[in-house]
Design an enzyme around this catalytic site. Sequence first.
Site, PDB file in Angstrom:
ATOM      1  N   PHE A 150       0.810  -1.217   0.000  1.00 62.57           N
ATOM      2  CA  PHE A 150       0.000   0.000   0.000  1.00 62.57           C
ATOM      3  C   PHE A 150       0.839   1.261   0.000  1.00 62.57           C
ATOM      4  CE2 PHE A 150       0.922  -0.370   4.520  1.00 62.57           C
ATOM      5  CZ  PHE A 150       1.101   0.947   4.912  1.00 62.57           C
ATOM      6  N   LYS A 174      -1.062  -7.762  -8.574  1.00 57.44           N
ATOM      7  CA  LYS A 174      -1.985  -7.853  -7.446  1.00 57.44           C
ATOM      8  C   LYS A 174      -1.579  -6.746  -6.480  1.00 57.44           C
ATOM      9  CE  LYS A 174      -2.647  -8.800  -3.676  1.00 57.44           C
ATOM     10  NZ  LYS A 174      -3.148  -7.883  -2.580  1.00 57.44           N
ATOM     11  N   GLU A 177      -5.038  -3.951  -1.577  1.00 61.47           N
ATOM     12  CA  GLU A 177      -6.464  -3.647  -1.593  1.00 61.47           C
ATOM     13  C   GLU A 177      -6.777  -2.351  -0.843  1.00 61.47           C
ATOM     14  OE1 GLU A 177      -5.763  -6.766   1.686  1.00 61.47           O
ATOM     15  OE2 GLU A 177      -4.938  -6.191  -0.275  1.00 61.47           O
ATOM     16  N   ARG A 178      -5.765  -1.758  -0.168  1.00 59.22           N
ATOM     17  CA  ARG A 178      -6.019  -0.535   0.585  1.00 59.22           C
ATOM     18  C   ARG A 178      -6.075   0.703  -0.310  1.00 59.22           C
ATOM     19  NH1 ARG A 178      -1.794  -1.503   5.634  1.00 59.22           N
ATOM     20  NH2 ARG A 178      -2.564  -3.572   6.226  1.00 59.22           N
ATOM     21  N   SER A 227       5.789  -6.967   4.224  1.00 58.95           N
ATOM     22  CA  SER A 227       6.380  -7.322   5.508  1.00 58.95           C
ATOM     23  C   SER A 227       7.261  -8.558   5.367  1.00 58.95           C
ATOM     24  CB  SER A 227       5.283  -7.587   6.540  1.00 58.95           C
ATOM     25  OG  SER A 227       4.580  -8.772   6.219  1.00 58.95           O
ATOM     26  N   CYS A 282       9.435   1.920   3.578  1.00 59.79           N
ATOM     27  CA  CYS A 282      10.390   0.875   3.953  1.00 59.79           C
ATOM     28  C   CYS A 282      11.800   1.430   4.063  1.00 59.79           C
ATOM     29  CB  CYS A 282      10.352  -0.270   2.941  1.00 59.79           C
ATOM     30  SG  CYS A 282      10.951   0.163   1.297  1.00 59.79           S
ATOM     31  N   GLU A 384       9.831  -3.081  13.185  1.00 55.04           N
ATOM     32  CA  GLU A 384       9.459  -1.975  12.302  1.00 55.04           C
ATOM     33  C   GLU A 384       8.129  -1.392  12.750  1.00 55.04           C
ATOM     34  OE1 GLU A 384       9.624  -1.102   7.555  1.00 55.04           O
ATOM     35  OE2 GLU A 384       8.757  -3.016   8.163  1.00 55.04           O
TER      36      GLU A 384
END
Length: 499
Positions: A150, A174, A177-178, A227, A282, A384
């Site tokens: 996202f 893909k 979805e956020r 993640s 990140c 994190e």
Amino acid sequence: MTTELTHFIAGKHVAGTSGRFADVFDPNTGGVQAAVPLASVEEVTAVIDDAEQAQREWAAWNPQRRARVLMAFLRLVERDMDVLAEKLSREHGKTLPDARGDVQRGVEVVEFALGAPHLLKGEYTTSAGTGIDVYSMRQPLGVVAGITPFNFPAMIPLWKAGPALAAGNAFVLKPSERDPSVPLHLAELFIEAGMPPGVFNVVNGDKVAVDALLTDDRVKAIGFVGSTPIAQYIYETAAAQGKRAQCFGGAKNHMIVMPDADLDDTVEALIGAGYGSAGERCMAISVAVPVGQATADALVAKLTERIKTLTVGPSLEASSDYGPLVTAEAKQRVLDYIGAGVDEGAELVVDGRDFVLEGHEEGFFIGPSLFDKVTTDMRIYLEEIFGPVLVIARADTYEEALAMPSEHEYGNGVSIYTRDGDTARDFTARVEVGMVGVNVPIPVPIAYHTFGGWKKSGFGDLNQHGPDAFRFYTKTKTVTSRWPSGTKDAASFVIPTMD
């Protein structure tokens, strides 16, 4: 009325048929602004069917022709930059300048991919043996997929798709979805640029869609950013299925602050790198490591005053330094980490937990927080946080500071601020981290170098963008060729040599 989003398959928007949807929030208000379909296994299979058919035509185009489509795509992105940035800001919560930067960094990798005619060239050796030539060629893998996060809904899809498409592959994306609207818009632009339908597809979904991509043997490679636990899962599952995989995970990026550093410059760098995009990067700097107690005291004092000047506000307002987090769950996760830091004994110098933005009380906003005297056994050091939280982990010596990022389980990025060339040179050579900045706070390489972390920040042998991307998305075929002169050779039962 909530907008119902779609997939993008075979060159057109396609409604979801699984009956499952996820909410897409407006992080500025906390309200639901759209519903995104979550694909079934059957829907993913149908996408791969279309991609497999389209890829054959696309691969037959010569590299220059494919590059021209990407050139046209870049012009269309430039035309729609403001629209893309606003969509991104509304769904993610980034400020508009940050959203434009997200798109631009993706554009730069597509620009690099325009060099496909050169980057796909093989090697050739004449007269490797008597009358024998040997040459190699790079060929596309076929259908490949990207599973993207996202926090960079434009940049990372383009990092994956640009080189893959230029090399002649079909691509199934893909996205998260956020915030799916920007990937869907990019898909429209690929078609407008002249890409054959089915070459670039967007299938929205959750773990069902991910597992369908992982287990379909027609998908030859998977690229992932997210993640670490999921990166490791995707890498191991893809490898077990015989697929190529490049999977990038979490990070805990340090900035070493030497006693000779320009502290005003360092503070500005930490403010941008630590709190920009609400810390949802990140490559965010989340740990500052001042060397020496005097350096630490001065740094904390300057940071404390500078943090007070930050403006947290709606993502679309020009005055905002950063906006909300992406979801309520993301906000709660950050709040929980701040509480854990307090419980473990860290000194909370600036507490952003009680921040409320007037008129946006239900938005996912959180104020900037600063911890001091954090030790390497605390959760806020080890894990994190992915929010606007900066921690100070003091070091008495340079060697102690060097050891912190080197011994951390993550190895994405690190930076050092110093005026001493010998120190910087020693640091870059010895630190056990994949990307290093010298007086640069966020050491993301430019598009024609590769991006990738070490240790639990990265899984796979090849990195994102740069030459590694073309190596990842192609397979090498080597040809040994001989044209007989008309004489007949007797059968040989030994392995041939090039004498």
